[in-house]
Design a protein around this motif. Structure first.
Motif, mmCIF file in Angstrom:
data_model
loop_
_atom_site.group_PDB
_atom_site.id
_atom_site.type_symbol
_atom_site.label_atom_id
_atom_site.label_comp_id
_atom_site.label_asym_id
_atom_site.label_seq_id
_atom_site.Cartn_x
_atom_site.Cartn_y
_atom_site.Cartn_z
ATOM 1 N N PHE A 235 4.393 -2.912 -7.998
ATOM 2 C CA PHE A 235 5.206 -3.986 -8.587
ATOM 3 C C PHE A 235 4.466 -4.680 -9.731
ATOM 4 N N GLN A 236 3.168 -4.809 -9.595
ATOM 5 C CA GLN A 236 2.390 -5.377 -10.702
ATOM 6 C C GLN A 236 2.462 -4.475 -11.933
ATOM 7 N N THR A 237 2.434 -3.165 -11.691
ATOM 8 C CA THR A 237 2.586 -2.199 -12.792
ATOM 9 C C THR A 237 3.950 -2.357 -13.446
ATOM 10 N N ALA A 238 4.989 -2.530 -12.609
ATOM 11 C CA ALA A 238 6.346 -2.711 -13.135
ATOM 12 C C ALA A 238 6.430 -3.954 -14.018
ATOM 13 N N LYS A 239 5.823 -5.059 -13.594
ATOM 14 C CA LYS A 239 5.844 -6.282 -14.396
ATOM 15 C C LYS A 239 5.055 -6.090 -15.699
ATOM 16 N N ARG A 240 3.938 -5.385 -15.577
ATOM 17 C CA ARG A 240 3.108 -5.139 -16.768
ATOM 18 C C ARG A 240 3.858 -4.301 -17.807
ATOM 19 N N LYS A 241 4.688 -3.409 -17.339
ATOM 20 C CA LYS A 241 5.481 -2.571 -18.242
ATOM 21 C C LYS A 241 6.761 -3.273 -18.687
ATOM 22 N N GLN A 242 6.932 -4.506 -18.233
ATOM 23 C CA GLN A 242 8.039 -5.364 -18.657
ATOM 24 C C GLN A 242 9.410 -4.757 -18.331
ATOM 25 N N VAL A 243 9.534 -4.206 -17.120
ATOM 26 C CA VAL A 243 10.827 -3.657 -16.728
ATOM 27 C C VAL A 243 11.781 -4.801 -16.401
ATOM 28 N N GLY A 244 13.077 -4.542 -16.604
ATOM 29 C CA GLY A 244 14.071 -5.566 -16.319
ATOM 30 C C GLY A 244 14.703 -5.419 -14.952
ATOM 31 N N ALA A 245 14.429 -4.315 -14.295
ATOM 32 C CA ALA A 245 14.977 -4.066 -12.961
ATOM 33 C C ALA A 245 14.225 -2.883 -12.358
ATOM 34 N N ILE A 246 14.410 -2.670 -11.054
ATOM 35 C CA ILE A 246 13.745 -1.538 -10.409
ATOM 36 C C ILE A 246 14.716 -0.758 -9.511
ATOM 37 N N MET A 247 14.344 0.482 -9.296
ATOM 38 C CA MET A 247 14.992 1.351 -8.315
ATOM 39 C C MET A 247 13.894 1.977 -7.486
ATOM 40 N N THR A 248 14.240 2.423 -6.282
ATOM 41 C CA THR A 248 13.271 3.177 -5.490
ATOM 42 C C THR A 248 13.816 4.570 -5.230
ATOM 43 N N ALA A 249 12.907 5.509 -5.084
ATOM 44 C CA ALA A 249 13.306 6.841 -4.660
ATOM 45 C C ALA A 249 13.888 6.758 -3.251
ATOM 46 N N THR A 250 14.709 7.727 -2.914
ATOM 47 C CA THR A 250 15.233 7.785 -1.555
ATOM 48 C C THR A 250 14.183 8.417 -0.650
ATOM 49 N N GLY A 251 14.447 8.381 0.632
ATOM 50 C CA GLY A 251 13.523 9.008 1.584
ATOM 51 C C GLY A 251 13.028 8.023 2.618
ATOM 52 N N ASN A 252 12.667 8.557 3.747
ATOM 53 C CA ASN A 252 12.249 7.709 4.863
ATOM 54 C C ASN A 252 10.976 6.906 4.635
ATOM 55 N N PRO A 253 10.011 7.373 3.830
ATOM 56 C CA PRO A 253 8.832 6.523 3.583
ATOM 57 C C PRO A 253 9.198 5.177 2.945
ATOM 58 N N PHE A 254 10.094 5.199 1.948
ATOM 59 C CA PHE A 254 10.548 3.946 1.349
ATOM 60 C C PHE A 254 11.421 3.167 2.321
ATOM 61 N N PHE A 255 12.265 3.874 3.059
ATOM 62 C CA PHE A 255 13.124 3.220 4.056
ATOM 63 C C PHE A 255 12.277 2.464 5.075
ATOM 64 N N ALA A 256 11.178 3.060 5.501
ATOM 65 C CA ALA A 256 10.307 2.429 6.492
ATOM 66 C C ALA A 256 9.669 1.149 5.965
ATOM 67 N N GLU A 257 9.477 1.071 4.637
ATOM 68 C CA GLU A 257 8.831 -0.098 4.025
ATOM 69 C C GLU A 257 9.836 -1.025 3.348
ATOM 70 N N ARG A 258 11.104 -0.936 3.743
ATOM 71 C CA ARG A 258 12.155 -1.661 3.037
ATOM 72 C C ARG A 258 11.948 -3.177 3.031
ATOM 73 N N LYS A 259 11.499 -3.743 4.119
ATOM 74 C CA LYS A 259 11.331 -5.200 4.184
ATOM 75 C C LYS A 259 10.284 -5.673 3.170
ATOM 76 N N ARG A 260 9.166 -4.967 3.109
ATOM 77 C CA ARG A 260 8.099 -5.344 2.173
ATOM 78 C C ARG A 260 8.554 -5.149 0.724
ATOM 79 N N ILE A 261 9.281 -4.072 0.455
ATOM 80 C CA ILE A 261 9.757 -3.798 -0.901
ATOM 81 C C ILE A 261 10.717 -4.891 -1.361
ATOM 82 N N VAL A 262 11.638 -5.273 -0.484
ATOM 83 C CA VAL A 262 12.599 -6.332 -0.817
ATOM 84 C C VAL A 262 11.871 -7.647 -1.096
ATOM 85 N N GLU A 263 10.897 -7.982 -0.283
ATOM 86 C CA GLU A 263 10.128 -9.219 -0.475
ATOM 87 C C GLU A 263 9.407 -9.219 -1.822
ATOM 88 N N LEU A 264 8.849 -8.070 -2.195
ATOM 89 C CA LEU A 264 8.133 -7.974 -3.477
ATOM 90 C C LEU A 264 9.093 -8.086 -4.658
#
Length: 352
Positions: A235-264
């Protein structure tokens, strides 16, 4: 008394005794046969039914996958299967480490499980490399033909079948929704697993890059280690690159970390769209994608058929049929984003 009569009487009595004895013998033999038959039937009835062993191979964690596995169990119960009674699970989780999948798959094969259920494309590839005989059922593979898992959707052949979640195509649709939701969006960060995610990741990028070009959006591809430190860094990389929004890849690894990703995403005030409604349930802004709980329920139907004798080669791969577009206005307010009215009208569900 007449001697001849007496002799006849004796002969007749002797014959009757012999007949009675013979009848008794036959009656006794019949009783023994009946008793043996009943005992055999009872013994057969008392024979314990086979307890099938299902291997489950996933590239994330047990806690992260719990809601989907519960949907699978619920459907299995409807079909007469109860975990611990007539089937057991052998769970193998890679905890986000894709290089562990081949060893975990080989371990399930060594255990001689009756069937291997896999969560997606990468676990399916590992399982297929480990066995050509044990049936493999996919719960949510993106594009099983492109991955080389099946010959075709209609005629999979081999020992692999199951459900496809149409992942690559849906990523393009998610990008379009972000474009409509965020004013003057020119740069989007795309979070993907470190290493690119193998064939599944390649198929996703092949689909989403042209879509970004068509929308005149700069796509920033950000590799992420799926732990607390790695996600914060992404997420720090995303801010440094000045993105206006984010998406995540699909898959269970991201699904498992969904709460932390949403908080960030909230912490960094970044609009985000996710592949599953469970991200929105955890406080996320938007989701668009296949109903994964439905996919896992339908996976149970395939598992049921195969355990009852069906061959994977004869069961066509089915595609996702239920899709959901969910918007969370509470999350939008947190980051100061106003969702256009026409986009709200397209949503299946709006959380206020």
């Amino acid at each position: 008394m007449n001697k001849t009569f007496w002799n006849r009487f004796l002969d007749s009595s002797s014959h009757n005794r012999k007949s009675k004895i013979q009848n008794l013998k036959w009656a006794g033999l019949f009783a023994i046969v009946v008793a043996l038959t009943v005992c055999g039937a009872r013994a057969e009835a008392q024979q314990p039914a086979k307890v099938f062993r299902i291997g489950f191979l996933d590239n994330s964690s047990a806690s992260g996958n719990a809601p989907l596995l519960e949907a699978f169990r619920q459907e299995m119960r409807k079909l007469g299967w109860i975990e611990g009674k007539n089937f057991t699970f052998e769970y193998r989780f890679a905890e986000g480490k894709f290089d562990r999948l081949p060893d975990l798959a080989a371990d399930l094969v060594r255990l001689k499980v009756d069937l291997i259920m896999v969560s997606g494309g990468q676990p399916a590839l590992a399982a297929k490399s480990a066995t050509t005989t044990i049936p493999i059922v996919m719960a949510n593979a993106g594009d099983p033909v492109a991955f080389g898992l099946v010959a075709s959707l209609g005629r999979p052949g081999g020992n692999v079948t199951g459900l496809s979640s149409l992942v690559p195509e849906l990523n393009s649709k998610r990008l379009e929704i972000l474009y409509d939701a965020v004013p003057k969006l020119v740069r989007v960060g795309f979070l993907r697993p470190s290493g690119g995610g193998g064939p599944a990741g390649e198929a996703t990028m092949k689909e989403i890059r042209p879509a970004a070009l068509g929308l005149k959006i700069k796509l920033e591809e950000i590799d992420a280690q799926l732990d607390a430190k790695g996600l914060e860094s992404a997420f720090q990389t995303a801010k440094r690159k000045q993105v206006g929004a984010i998406m995540t890849a699909t898959g269970n690894p991201f699904f498992a970390e969904r709460k932390r990703i949403v908080e960030l995403a909230v912490k960094h005030r970044l609009p985000a769209i996710y592949p599953q409604k469970e991200f929105v349930d955890a406080g996320g802004l938007m989701s668009y994608g296949a109903d994964y709980e439905d996919l896992y329920r339908r996976t149970a139907v395939y598992v049921d058929k195969i355990l009852k004798g069906a061959k994977p080669a004869d069961l066509p791969v089915q595609q996702a049929t239920k899709f959901e577009f969910v918007i969370n206005l509470k999350a939008a307010k947190q980051i100061g984003l106003t969702i256009p009215v026409d986009l709200l009208a397209r949503a299946n569900k709006v959380i206020k």
